[in-house]
Design a protein around this motif. Structure first.
Motif, PDB file in Angstrom:
ATOM      1  N   GLN A   3      29.624  37.752  29.318  1.00 33.42           N
ATOM      2  CA  GLN A   3      28.269  37.271  29.067  1.00 33.42           C
ATOM      3  C   GLN A   3      28.265  35.773  28.827  1.00 33.42           C
ATOM      4  O   GLN A   3      27.378  35.055  29.300  1.00 33.42           O
ATOM      5  N   HIS A   4      29.269  35.297  28.088  1.00 34.08           N
ATOM      6  CA  HIS A   4      29.367  33.857  27.827  1.00 34.08           C
ATOM      7  C   HIS A   4      29.573  33.086  29.123  1.00 34.08           C
ATOM      8  O   HIS A   4      28.954  32.043  29.353  1.00 34.08           O
ATOM      9  N   ASN A   5      30.448  33.597  29.998  1.00 33.54           N
ATOM     10  CA  ASN A   5      30.700  32.917  31.264  1.00 33.54           C
ATOM     11  C   ASN A   5      29.471  32.930  32.157  1.00 33.54           C
ATOM     12  O   ASN A   5      29.195  31.968  32.872  1.00 33.54           O
ATOM     13  N   ARG A 251      41.436  26.442  46.941  1.00 30.81           N
ATOM     14  CA  ARG A 251      42.813  26.884  46.777  1.00 30.81           C
ATOM     15  C   ARG A 251      42.970  27.884  45.641  1.00 30.81           C
ATOM     16  O   ARG A 251      43.974  28.576  45.560  1.00 30.81           O
ATOM     17  N   HIS A 252      41.995  27.905  44.749  1.00 27.75           N
ATOM     18  CA  HIS A 252      42.100  28.772  43.582  1.00 27.75           C
ATOM     19  C   HIS A 252      40.815  29.569  43.420  1.00 27.75           C
ATOM     20  O   HIS A 252      39.722  29.066  43.680  1.00 27.75           O
ATOM     21  N   LYS A 253      40.973  30.809  42.949  1.00 27.92           N
ATOM     22  CA  LYS A 253      39.814  31.658  42.701  1.00 27.92           C
ATOM     23  C   LYS A 253      40.160  32.661  41.614  1.00 27.92           C
ATOM     24  O   LYS A 253      41.187  33.344  41.687  1.00 27.92           O
ATOM     25  N   CYS A 254      39.295  32.740  40.600  1.00 28.61           N
ATOM     26  CA  CYS A 254      39.523  33.672  39.504  1.00 28.61           C
ATOM     27  C   CYS A 254      39.225  35.094  39.969  1.00 28.61           C
ATOM     28  O   CYS A 254      38.167  35.357  40.560  1.00 28.61           O
ATOM     29  N   ALA A 255      40.143  36.003  39.704  1.00 32.46           N
ATOM     30  CA  ALA A 255      39.979  37.393  40.130  1.00 32.46           C
ATOM     31  C   ALA A 255      38.902  38.124  39.340  1.00 32.46           C
ATOM     32  O   ALA A 255      38.462  39.198  39.745  1.00 32.46           O
ATOM     33  N   ILE A 256      38.455  37.557  38.225  1.00 36.30           N
ATOM     34  CA  ILE A 256      37.436  38.201  37.393  1.00 36.30           C
ATOM     35  C   ILE A 256      36.042  37.658  37.696  1.00 36.30           C
ATOM     36  O   ILE A 256      35.139  38.397  38.082  1.00 36.30           O
ATOM     37  N   ASP A 263      33.827  24.785  41.198  1.00 31.53           N
ATOM     38  CA  ASP A 263      32.747  25.158  40.283  1.00 31.53           C
ATOM     39  C   ASP A 263      32.744  24.357  38.993  1.00 31.53           C
ATOM     40  O   ASP A 263      31.836  24.498  38.181  1.00 31.53           O
ATOM     41  N   GLY A 264      33.741  23.530  38.775  1.00 27.71           N
ATOM     42  CA  GLY A 264      33.767  22.727  37.553  1.00 27.71           C
ATOM     43  C   GLY A 264      35.062  21.962  37.420  1.00 27.71           C
ATOM     44  O   GLY A 264      36.145  22.491  37.716  1.00 27.71           O
ATOM     45  N   ASP A 265      34.949  20.711  36.986  1.00 25.30           N
ATOM     46  CA  ASP A 265      36.144  19.882  36.838  1.00 25.30           C
ATOM     47  C   ASP A 265      37.031  20.332  35.685  1.00 25.30           C
ATOM     48  O   ASP A 265      38.199  19.949  35.602  1.00 25.30           O
ATOM     49  N   ASP A 266      36.474  21.126  34.769  1.00 19.25           N
ATOM     50  CA  ASP A 266      37.246  21.534  33.599  1.00 19.25           C
ATOM     51  C   ASP A 266      37.978  22.859  33.799  1.00 19.25           C
ATOM     52  O   ASP A 266      38.636  23.349  32.886  1.00 19.25           O
ATOM     53  N   LEU A 267      37.875  23.439  34.994  1.00 20.45           N
ATOM     54  CA  LEU A 267      38.503  24.735  35.239  1.00 20.45           C
ATOM     55  C   LEU A 267      39.976  24.568  35.607  1.00 20.45           C
ATOM     56  O   LEU A 267      40.344  23.673  36.367  1.00 20.45           O
ATOM     57  N   GLU A 268      40.795  25.460  35.064  1.00 15.18           N
ATOM     58  CA  GLU A 268      42.209  25.516  35.415  1.00 15.18           C
ATOM     59  C   GLU A 268      42.552  26.952  35.782  1.00 15.18           C
ATOM     60  O   GLU A 268      41.958  27.900  35.259  1.00 15.18           O
ATOM     61  N   PHE A 269      43.522  27.121  36.668  1.00 15.87           N
ATOM     62  CA  PHE A 269      43.857  28.443  37.179  1.00 15.87           C
ATOM     63  C   PHE A 269      45.356  28.689  37.056  1.00 15.87           C
ATOM     64  O   PHE A 269      46.169  27.787  37.263  1.00 15.87           O
ATOM     65  N   ARG A 270      45.689  29.932  36.711  1.00 15.97           N
ATOM     66  CA  ARG A 270      47.084  30.332  36.587  1.00 15.97           C
ATOM     67  C   ARG A 270      47.248  31.759  37.109  1.00 15.97           C
ATOM     68  O   ARG A 270      46.335  32.583  37.011  1.00 15.97           O
ATOM     69  N   PHE A 271      48.439  32.060  37.657  1.00 15.92           N
ATOM     70  CA  PHE A 271      48.767  33.427  38.049  1.00 15.92           C
ATOM     71  C   PHE A 271      49.303  34.177  36.834  1.00 15.92           C
ATOM     72  O   PHE A 271      49.987  33.601  35.986  1.00 15.92           O
ATOM     73  N   CYS A 272      48.989  35.466  36.772  1.00 17.24           N
ATOM     74  CA  CYS A 272      49.451  36.295  35.663  1.00 17.24           C
ATOM     75  C   CYS A 272      50.755  36.983  36.049  1.00 17.24           C
ATOM     76  O   CYS A 272      50.811  37.721  37.043  1.00 17.24           O
ATOM     77  N   CYS A 282      41.106  32.093  35.885  1.00 14.81           N
ATOM     78  CA  CYS A 282      40.753  30.831  35.233  1.00 14.81           C
ATOM     79  C   CYS A 282      41.169  30.902  33.765  1.00 14.81           C
ATOM     80  O   CYS A 282      41.559  31.969  33.274  1.00 14.81           O
ATOM     81  N   GLN A 283      41.058  29.777  33.062  1.00 12.68           N
ATOM     82  CA  GLN A 283      41.536  29.749  31.679  1.00 12.68           C
ATOM     83  C   GLN A 283      40.735  30.660  30.758  1.00 12.68           C
ATOM     84  O   GLN A 283      41.205  31.039  29.683  1.00 12.68           O
ATOM     85  N   TYR A 284      39.529  31.049  31.186  1.00 17.76           N
ATOM     86  CA  TYR A 284      38.701  31.907  30.342  1.00 17.76           C
ATOM     87  C   TYR A 284      39.080  33.382  30.462  1.00 17.76           C
ATOM     88  O   TYR A 284      38.718  34.188  29.606  1.00 17.76           O
ATOM     89  N   HIS A 285      39.785  33.734  31.532  1.00 20.61           N
ATOM     90  CA  HIS A 285      40.141  35.134  31.736  1.00 20.61           C
ATOM     91  C   HIS A 285      41.646  35.364  31.797  1.00 20.61           C
ATOM     92  O   HIS A 285      42.085  36.512  31.905  1.00 20.61           O
ATOM     93  N   LEU A 286      42.429  34.299  31.712  1.00 22.44           N
ATOM     94  CA  LEU A 286      43.874  34.444  31.825  1.00 22.44           C
ATOM     95  C   LEU A 286      44.443  35.326  30.716  1.00 22.44           C
ATOM     96  O   LEU A 286      45.347  36.139  30.951  1.00 22.44           O
ATOM     97  N   PHE A 287      43.904  35.192  29.504  1.00 17.35           N
ATOM     98  CA  PHE A 287      44.443  35.938  28.368  1.00 17.35           C
ATOM     99  C   PHE A 287      43.550  37.102  27.933  1.00 17.35           C
ATOM    100  O   PHE A 287      43.843  37.773  26.951  1.00 17.35           O
TER     101      PHE A 287
END
Length: 293
Positions: A3-5, A251-256, A263-272, A282-287
């Protein structure tokens, strides 16, 4: 979290870039009013008693009241410092998060003024001939002029001290010093002021800096970034922007949430590493995501 996202994606397009500059412009207007129309200062102050009597413009005009203007040289140095730190913080956090931080600080300050107003009523506040000054039945006084942009600037500085503690600034354009040490000094000064000022000062300081406390607690005390991390983050954003402009693909896309680096300069992406497959977040769903098995 979802909801926050979702709310963030809806509001992100309304974020104001370079918000610190507009804040500085408000200060400039306030300085001009002080010199050209000195008597008009009393109509800008955030006084909840007068707001409740219909002077609702005070909910906004207090932002025009600049920090201490007794020394113009010191004022220019201070404004330049806060403009630089605010711009740096916006580049690190992103425009949306920085907007939320500043505007929440303004709203918390207004809320604090009304809390102090309620306390003053309970203490039998009596108006004086001076705007914003009220006498209480315990012999003390309450001055609503304490709710000022001084603490808005302080919240920017404290956020920088917590997020980028090792960044150096030139004190008085001469002495290099790390932001974290200045943050500690300012923190001690605030604590001393609260102890000396009593409950009214506690209300002013706590509510005016509540945005910093909320952000710090939400980050679980881990707001800080090293200089190397800041550099890598900025290089990452630059590469992603260049890739998007030249190739028209991401090059990056959040699976969630499906967001990409565009979509934003503040977004970062990591593989789990715990998910079975190449799932990127993305950093909001990685953990917070459920691992794919």
């Amino acid at each position: 979290m979802n909801q926050h996202n979702g709310l963030r994606r809806k509001l992100e397009k309304y974020a104001i870039p370079n918000l610190t500059l507009y804040l500085i412009i408000c200060y400039g207007i306030g300085y001009l009013m002080q010199y050209l129309v000195p008597a008009g200062y009393q109509y800008l102050m955030l006084d909840p008693f007068l707001v409740l009597k219909g002077q609702v413009w005070r909910l906004v005009t207090w932002i025009l009241i600049p920090p201490d203007s007794s020394n113009i040289f010191f004022v220019l140095i201070t404004l330049y410092l806060y403009y630089s730190l605010g711009g740096l913080l916006e580049r690190i956090w992103g425009t949306y998060k920085y907007n939320v931080y500043l505007f929440s600080g303004l709203l918390f300050t207004i809320l604090g003024a009304f809390v102090l107003c309620g306390y003053s009523v309970l203490m039998g506040a009596q108006p004086t001939m001076y705007t914003g000054l009220y006498l209480l039945n315990n012999g003390s006084a309450v001055y609503f002029g304490q709710f000022s942009t001084y603490y808005i600037n302080m919240s920017i500085f404290l956020a920088c001290a917590a997020s980028i503690p090792d960044v150096q600034v030139l004190l008085m354009f001469i002495f290099p010093i790390k932001v974290k040490w200045l943050g500690i000094v300012y923190g001690i000064i605030l604590l001393v002021n609260c102890i000396q000022g009593g409950i009214a000062t506690w209300i002013v300081v706590i509510f005016s800096l509540l945005n910093f406390l909320v952000f710090f607690l939400r980050s679980k005390g881990k707001m800080h970034l090293s200089v190397g991390q800041i550099k890598r983050q900025q290089e990452f954003h630059q590469k992603m922007r260049s890739a998007g402009q030249t190739k028209g693909i991401t090059r990056h896309k959040c699976a969630i949430c499906g967001r990409t680096e565009l979509d934003g300069d503040d977004l970062e992406f990591r593989f789990c590493s715990k998910c079975n497959g190449n799932y990127e977040y993305c950093q909001y769903h990685l953990f917070t995501h459920e691992h794919v098995k």
